[in-house]
Design a protein around this motif. Structure first.
Motif, PDB file in Angstrom:
ATOM      1  N   LYS A 431       0.845  -1.193   0.000  1.00  0.00           N
ATOM      2  CA  LYS A 431       0.000   0.000   0.000  1.00  0.00           C
ATOM      3  C   LYS A 431       0.884   1.249   0.000  1.00  0.00           C
ATOM      4  N   GLY A 432       0.577   2.182  -0.902  1.00  0.00           N
ATOM      5  CA  GLY A 432       1.282   3.450  -0.951  1.00  0.00           C
ATOM      6  C   GLY A 432       2.485   3.473  -1.867  1.00  0.00           C
ATOM      7  N   TRP A 433       2.849   2.333  -2.476  1.00  0.00           N
ATOM      8  CA  TRP A 433       4.037   2.292  -3.325  1.00  0.00           C
ATOM      9  C   TRP A 433       3.784   2.940  -4.692  1.00  0.00           C
ATOM     10  N   GLY A 434       2.585   3.235  -4.993  1.00  0.00           N
ATOM     11  CA  GLY A 434       2.272   3.823  -6.290  1.00  0.00           C
ATOM     12  C   GLY A 434       1.479   2.847  -7.126  1.00  0.00           C
ATOM     13  N   MET A 525      15.296   6.627  -0.908  1.00  0.00           N
ATOM     14  CA  MET A 525      14.666   7.929  -1.137  1.00  0.00           C
ATOM     15  C   MET A 525      15.089   8.543  -2.465  1.00  0.00           C
ATOM     16  N   TYR A 526      16.311   8.250  -2.897  1.00  0.00           N
ATOM     17  CA  TYR A 526      16.759   8.781  -4.181  1.00  0.00           C
ATOM     18  C   TYR A 526      16.165   7.997  -5.349  1.00  0.00           C
ATOM     19  N   ILE A 527      16.125   6.672  -5.235  1.00  0.00           N
ATOM     20  CA  ILE A 527      15.716   5.840  -6.373  1.00  0.00           C
ATOM     21  C   ILE A 527      14.211   5.602  -6.368  1.00  0.00           C
ATOM     22  N   TRP A 528      13.634   5.220  -5.234  1.00  0.00           N
ATOM     23  CA  TRP A 528      12.198   4.953  -5.171  1.00  0.00           C
ATOM     24  C   TRP A 528      11.408   6.263  -4.989  1.00  0.00           C
ATOM     25  N   GLY A 529      12.077   7.237  -4.370  1.00  0.00           N
ATOM     26  CA  GLY A 529      11.437   8.536  -4.189  1.00  0.00           C
ATOM     27  C   GLY A 529      11.895   9.528  -5.242  1.00  0.00           C
ATOM     28  N   ASP A 530      11.718  10.813  -4.924  1.00  0.00           N
ATOM     29  CA  ASP A 530      12.091  11.829  -5.912  1.00  0.00           C
ATOM     30  C   ASP A 530      13.433  12.477  -5.613  1.00  0.00           C
ATOM     31  N   GLU A 541      -1.942  11.678   5.228  1.00  0.00           N
ATOM     32  CA  GLU A 541      -0.710  10.906   5.428  1.00  0.00           C
ATOM     33  C   GLU A 541       0.492  11.750   4.998  1.00  0.00           C
ATOM     34  N   ARG A 542       1.534  11.624   5.762  1.00  0.00           N
ATOM     35  CA  ARG A 542       2.748  12.392   5.471  1.00  0.00           C
ATOM     36  C   ARG A 542       3.482  11.782   4.278  1.00  0.00           C
ATOM     37  N   ILE A 543       3.932  12.656   3.388  1.00  0.00           N
ATOM     38  CA  ILE A 543       4.678  12.233   2.198  1.00  0.00           C
ATOM     39  C   ILE A 543       6.062  12.869   2.262  1.00  0.00           C
ATOM     40  N   VAL A 544       7.120  12.065   2.211  1.00  0.00           N
ATOM     41  CA  VAL A 544       8.492  12.567   2.219  1.00  0.00           C
ATOM     42  C   VAL A 544       9.213  12.010   0.994  1.00  0.00           C
ATOM     43  N   ALA A 545       9.787  12.906   0.186  1.00  0.00           N
ATOM     44  CA  ALA A 545      10.479  12.525  -1.053  1.00  0.00           C
ATOM     45  C   ALA A 545       9.548  11.774  -1.994  1.00  0.00           C
ATOM     46  N   GLY A 546       8.251  12.120  -1.916  1.00  0.00           N
ATOM     47  CA  GLY A 546       7.284  11.489  -2.794  1.00  0.00           C
ATOM     48  C   GLY A 546       6.831  10.125  -2.332  1.00  0.00           C
ATOM     49  N   ILE A 547       7.256   9.695  -1.139  1.00  0.00           N
ATOM     50  CA  ILE A 547       6.928   8.352  -0.630  1.00  0.00           C
ATOM     51  C   ILE A 547       6.097   8.489   0.644  1.00  0.00           C
ATOM     52  N   PRO A 548       4.927   7.841   0.710  1.00  0.00           N
ATOM     53  CA  PRO A 548       4.094   7.911   1.921  1.00  0.00           C
ATOM     54  C   PRO A 548       4.800   7.305   3.131  1.00  0.00           C
ATOM     55  N   SER A 549       4.465   7.829   4.299  1.00  0.00           N
ATOM     56  CA  SER A 549       5.107   7.343   5.536  1.00  0.00           C
ATOM     57  C   SER A 549       4.855   5.864   5.769  1.00  0.00           C
ATOM     58  N   GLY A 550       3.699   5.373   5.301  1.00  0.00           N
ATOM     59  CA  GLY A 550       3.396   3.951   5.484  1.00  0.00           C
ATOM     60  C   GLY A 550       4.390   3.042   4.792  1.00  0.00           C
ATOM     61  N   VAL A 551       4.979   3.476   3.680  1.00  0.00           N
ATOM     62  CA  VAL A 551       5.971   2.675   2.952  1.00  0.00           C
ATOM     63  C   VAL A 551       7.243   2.559   3.776  1.00  0.00           C
ATOM     64  N   TYR A 552       7.655   3.690   4.387  1.00  0.00           N
ATOM     65  CA  TYR A 552       8.843   3.634   5.255  1.00  0.00           C
ATOM     66  C   TYR A 552       8.612   2.648   6.401  1.00  0.00           C
ATOM     67  N   GLU A 553       7.400   2.685   6.940  1.00  0.00           N
ATOM     68  CA  GLU A 553       7.079   1.797   8.049  1.00  0.00           C
ATOM     69  C   GLU A 553       7.113   0.334   7.613  1.00  0.00           C
ATOM     70  N   GLN A 554       6.637   0.043   6.397  1.00  0.00           N
ATOM     71  CA  GLN A 554       6.681  -1.341   5.895  1.00  0.00           C
ATOM     72  C   GLN A 554       8.113  -1.863   5.824  1.00  0.00           C
ATOM     73  N   LEU A 555       9.047  -0.967   5.513  1.00  0.00           N
ATOM     74  CA  LEU A 555      10.447  -1.365   5.359  1.00  0.00           C
ATOM     75  C   LEU A 555      11.233  -1.235   6.653  1.00  0.00           C
ATOM     76  N   GLY A 556      10.593  -0.689   7.672  1.00  0.00           N
ATOM     77  CA  GLY A 556      11.313  -0.485   8.923  1.00  0.00           C
ATOM     78  C   GLY A 556      12.330   0.630   8.818  1.00  0.00           C
ATOM     79  N   LEU A 557      12.082   1.611   7.960  1.00  0.00           N
ATOM     80  CA  LEU A 557      13.002   2.729   7.762  1.00  0.00           C
ATOM     81  C   LEU A 557      12.490   3.951   8.530  1.00  0.00           C
ATOM     82  N   PRO A 558      13.394   4.753   9.039  1.00  0.00           N
ATOM     83  CA  PRO A 558      12.975   5.965   9.759  1.00  0.00           C
ATOM     84  C   PRO A 558      12.477   7.029   8.783  1.00  0.00           C
ATOM     85  N   ILE A 559      11.681   7.938   9.264  1.00  0.00           N
ATOM     86  CA  ILE A 559      11.195   9.056   8.454  1.00  0.00           C
ATOM     87  C   ILE A 559      11.910  10.314   8.931  1.00  0.00           C
ATOM     88  N   ILE A 560      12.683  10.907   8.043  1.00  0.00           N
ATOM     89  CA  ILE A 560      13.445  12.082   8.438  1.00  0.00           C
ATOM     90  C   ILE A 560      12.609  13.346   8.222  1.00  0.00           C
TER      91      ILE A 560
END
Length: 975
Positions: A431-434, A525-530, A541-560
């Protein structure tokens, strides 16, 4: 993505060869091709003229231009690089034809199959139009060519066919009016080189020329598409000094001379390579049992029959290289215009043929190129300039792997593959990957985003932007990583230069993240995001670098923290609608292969005439081993008789170890069967006498090879096979006895191998806990027991014997012990997965143990005529000849050391390990004092040895107590 379905389906959908996909998966993943170049001619380098590149066509344009109803014959060559999509285009044309064709149009699709000649022929003989040919002889010939032959046997046949062709050549490769390609002297020397076993092994190796030719002719052994040309390459004949020296040790003078010419002379290497390649087609034809004109005749007869029925014909060939060996004649047939032969009554033919640009450039004859006037060029960068098509390509594959095959089949069969009814999977992850919008529906792009697809495409080598490479190198590996290692995704991190370093700096300067997370987050963030720090809100929902926060959460990545901008509305992707057509597959009943009619070919007649002469003339010898035409089939028959017996006798049921059988089979000139009065020396078990009964057996195998094409599929074969079976049963007892016996005694090479292995264990230190060999166990031999490479204090004689035991002969004995009673699993004759006949093994080893490892020379079998068995007796003899000397040397060395020790210490007073430790401690103190006093003897102080003595005090004490009685030491006095 529907994760559960995708795990089961993704490998079926992402196959490298579109011709192996199901019709439903093909249509579900099809994306319209919009960058096709149509031209009437190609440049000398097989390139499209620049003016034609200015007007790219779509697949629909191509279909309308070439697939409409026409009266004239037409030939279209679909050309492009490997994996560009040629097969995909041709299969799509076939799909549309099945829907739109008139009832009088017959479509014959020849798919890539396994991309071999045999695979192509198998398809031909299954087509109703070929199966029902009036010319039954031609059909049966094709059926025979499609027969499967064991790989090793066929490779040997291919190899020796080259020798036969060159032997019968005059250096012109069959071109009577042409120039000599190689001098007669070099030709004869080349034959000698090819007959050399070392050079043969080189050419027969994996990925060598014979393997490449076999891969195109008979079997593609991998799941990958085989685009390797079936030919010799320069490196096959490039010889270095090391190989030359190896060759010289056993090669004859002629082979040595041409080896010298090949060494460091690339021009001569190229001439030999090119000369060999001139025979490839002939060799393939001979091995397949086909003539150059056979496929031409098939096409002609189909056209004549369809003309009679008032029908027209379209032939679609995915890859002309799948007809290697007969491709020239096939092209001639497809380029034959009915207008030029009005008397033949040929139907209209529309032919569409695929080939790579390299194959067209190098392998198409000049006159063939001149007859082709319709080209459709499929570029490698099929999606260049078509981002929407590229993303659709990814989306459809991602969608199809997440759909059950039944859903795809329903769409094809009930909905007729209509675009409006295109099934969309229900995603369980992502969800949220596009998404990609297709016909008003959204296809989830997990594990990609639009940015990732475009970036990874651009990072691909320009020569690897074709559909097949995109599937194999991007789609498949990233899907697998996402399914198996989502917590580490993305695992694959292509290099890139960030145009905007602001994001990277923000990530790398974050002190709360470890380095691994920083790198992973930056890539994502560079390749999957903008690639920016832009932060916004979309639907709460918060969007960072064109990627929804839920995607970061799926990958266990922090949101800067990002730079806040207006609410993001820039991610609505638009996709043009696409309609696809569907063809209804037809299950064709596989034809029954009828018995081949007995056909007296030349080799049968020659062989039987030679056998008759051998029977009739008591002084006539068969020139077995020669390469002359009159005995070629007899050589094959002799070899095939032996192969048949080795393969059909159930050795284990006869109480014969497979290892024992292999010792005979793999010994040069040690054949089970030979011919009476044959010129080649052979220590055979059974000698076929020059008799009529022998003629029947020889004839059976000649017909098996020449008429049945290495099968019993020919007229009268049942009688021949019955005769062979009765004969083999009658000689089986003699053969079985010969495998395990010689000179009226049973071969006992396992006994000698086991004894030698026990000696190897003794000297390698594996038997320290045993005082007598008769206390040994059978299980000791089943351990790995590697050679002990540690330094020791034994005598030179001991270490010389140890070197022999750990040498090649010693390891042969070790392997023999492991393999002799090993029960083979499946088709493997040797295996590292052991399943023993333990009862027999234990009985045999106990017999060895009872000997105490003592054997007289008479008890050894040094007269065994089979070298591979005799070697164990010879090896054990070497050991036994040295054992007494080694023992005496060790005793002398021990005595010398004991005399020294007894002069300093009362050895009988040593009672506990502490006594040894006290002595060692005093020695250490002595050296320490010497060092303090600057006495020169201190340089001999070795702390390592001191510590080793302390560590092994118990073993040292035990050894002294064992040794003292042997040498008569009592109270420090040598008696």
């Amino acid at each position: 993505m529907n994760l559960d379905i995708a795990r089961k389906r993704y490998m079926d959908v992402l196959r490298p060869d579109v011709m192996h996909n199901s019709q439903g998966d093909f249509l579900a993943t099809h994306v319209q091709m919009k960058k096709l170049y149509v031209t009437e001619y190609l440049t000398d380098h097989a390139e499209v003229p620049e003016q034609d590149k200015k007007h790219p066509k779509t697949e629909e344009d191509v279909y309308r231009q070439f697939m409409g109803e026409k009266e004239e014959d037409q030939f279209v060559l679909v050309i492009g690089g490997s994996g560009a999509g040629k097969s995909h285009l041709i299969r799509w044309i076939n799909s549309v034809l099945e829907i739109k064709k008139s009832e009088n149009e017959i479509v014959l699709p020849i798919r890539r199959a396994d991309n071999t000649l045999k695979g192509t022929i198998r398809q031909l003989i299954e087509l109703p139009e070929v199966r029902d040919l009036p010319n039954r002889e031609l059909y049966k010939k094709l059926a025979s060519a499609a027969n499967t032959v064991p790989e090793k046997e066929l490779k040997e046949t291919i190899y020796y066919q080259f020798i036969i062709q060159i032997t019968n050549d005059d250096g012109k490769a069959g071109e009577e009016e042409g120039e000599r390609k190689i001098s007669n002297v070099d030709r004869r020397h080349l034959i000698a080189l090819l007959q050399n076993s070392l050079f043969k092994t080189r050419l027969m190796g994996d990925d060598g020329p014979i393997d490449r030719i076999y891969g195109k002719f008979a079997e593609n052994k991998t799941s990958e598409v085989n685009d390797k040309a079936p030919e010799f390459a320069r490196e096959d004949f490039e010889i270095d000094a090391e190989f030359r020296n190896q060759l010289f040790s056993g090669a004859d003078d002629k082979a040595r001379k041409i080896a010298d010419k090949l060494l460091g002379k690339p021009d001569f290497v190229d001439s030999v390579k090119e000369y060999m390649n001139l025979f490839v087609d002939k060799v393939i034809q001979r091995c397949a049992g086909l003539e150059p004109g056979d496929l031409t005749n098939v096409i002609e007869e189909i056209r004549q029959e369809l003309f009679r029925q008032g029908k027209t014909l379209t032939i679609l060939i995915e890859d002309i290289t799948a007809a290697s060996g007969v491709d020239d004649s096939l092209l001639d047939a497809l380029l034959t215009d009915k207008i030029e032969y009005p008397d033949k009554n040929l139907c209209r033919l529309n032919a569409v043929v695929g080939t790579t640009d390299g194959y067209y450039r190098e392998k198409f004859r000049s006159n063939t190129k001149g007859r082709i006037h319709n080209f459709v060029y499929v570029p490698d960068d099929l999606f260049g300039g078509n981002q929407n098509g590229l993303i659709e390509f990814f989306a459809k594959y991602l969608n199809t792997i997440s759909l059950y095959a039944e859903d795809i089949i329903k769409w094809v069969e009930i909905d007729k593959a209509h675009g409006d009814a295109y099934p969309i999977h229900t995603d369980t992850i992502g969800k949220g990957w596009g998404e990609f919008r297709y016909n008003g529906q959204a296809i989830n792009l997990f594990p990609f985003t639009k940015n990732a697809i475009l970036f990874l495409y651009e990072k691909q080598d320009a020569n690897k932007r074709n559909p097949r490479a995109l599937m194999r190198e991007i789609i498949e590996p990233y899907i697998r990583d996402a399914m198996e290692h989502l917590d580490e995704f993305p695992l694959r991190r292509p290099s890139f230069q960030a145009e905007n370093t602001q994001l990277q700096n923000a990530i790398y300067n974050n002190n709360f993240l470890d380095d691994a997370t920083k790198i992973r987050l930056s890539f994502f963030m560079y390749i999957w995001g903008d690639g920016t720090l832009r932060s916004s809100q979309r639907n709460g929902e918060r969007i960072v670098a064109g990627i929804p926060s839920g995607v970061y959460e799926q990958l266990g990545l922090p949101i800067i923290d990002g730079i806040q901008i207006d609410n993001d509305s820039a991610y609505q992707e638009q996709a043009g609608e696409q309609s696809v057509s569907q063809t209804k597959g037809q299950d064709e009943k596989k034809p029954t292969v009828e018995e081949m009619p007995e056909k007296e070919n030349e080799q049968v007649l020659i062989a039987l005439a030679e056998v008759d002469r051998w029977i009739e003339q008591k002084d006539y010898k068969l020139s077995i081993g020669a390469t002359t035409k009159n005995v070629r089939a007899l050589n094959d028959a002799r070899r095939n008789i032996n192969t048949y017996l080795f393969n059909t006798i159930d050795w284990l049921s006869e109480g014969i170890s497979v290892d024992a059988m292999l010792k005979i089979r793999d010994t040069g000139n040690k054949l089970l069967v030979a011919f009476e009065r044959q010129t080649m020396k052979s220590d055979a078990v059974i000698t076929l006498p020059a008799s009529i009964e022998s003629r029947k057996i020889i004839e059976a195998f000649v017909r098996w090879s020449e008429v049945g094409k290495k099968s019993w599929n020919f007229k009268g074969s049942t009688d021949y096979l019955y005769r062979v079976q009765r004969w083999s049963e009658s000689i089986k007892t003699s053969i079985v006895n010969a495998i395990i016996r010689y000179a009226d005694k049973e071969s006992e090479y396992f006994t000698y191998a086991a004894a030698a292995e026990y000696y190897r264990l003794i000297l390698n230190g594996y038997c320290k806990n045993y005082q007598n060999p008769q206390n040994f166990t059978a299980e000791m031999l089943l351990d790995k027991n590697p050679a002990n490479q540690e330094e020791n204090s034994h005598t030179k004689n001991w270490n010389d014997l140890l070197k022999i035991l750990n040498g090649s002969d010693g390891m042969e004995a070790h392997n023999c012990v492991l393999q002799y009673y090993n029960l083979p699993q499946g088709n493997a004759l040797n295996s590292t997965n052991f399943e023993y006949d333990y009862v027999s093994y234990n009985k045999a080893v106990r017999k060895v143990i009872r000997t105490g490892l003592h054997f007289t020379e008479k008890e050894l079998q040094l007269d065994d005529p089979v070298r591979k068995r005799r070697m164990y007796s010879e090896h054990l003899k070497k050991i036994l000849e040295r054992v007494d000397t080694v023992v005496e040397g060790e005793k002398d060395a021990l005595l010398s050391q004991l005399q020294v020790l007894s002069g300093m210490i009362d050895l009988n007073e040593l009672e506990v390990p502490g006594d040894i430790e006290d002595i060692v401690k005093k020695i250490g103190q002595f050296y320490s004092q010497a060092h303090t006093s600057h006495v020169s003897i201190a340089v001999h102080y070795d702390p390592g040895k001191i510590n080793a003595c302390k560590k092994n005090a118990s073993q040292i004490l035990s050894a002294i107590k064992i040794i003292l009685p042997l040498f008569g030491f009592i109270r420090g006095i040598h008696i």
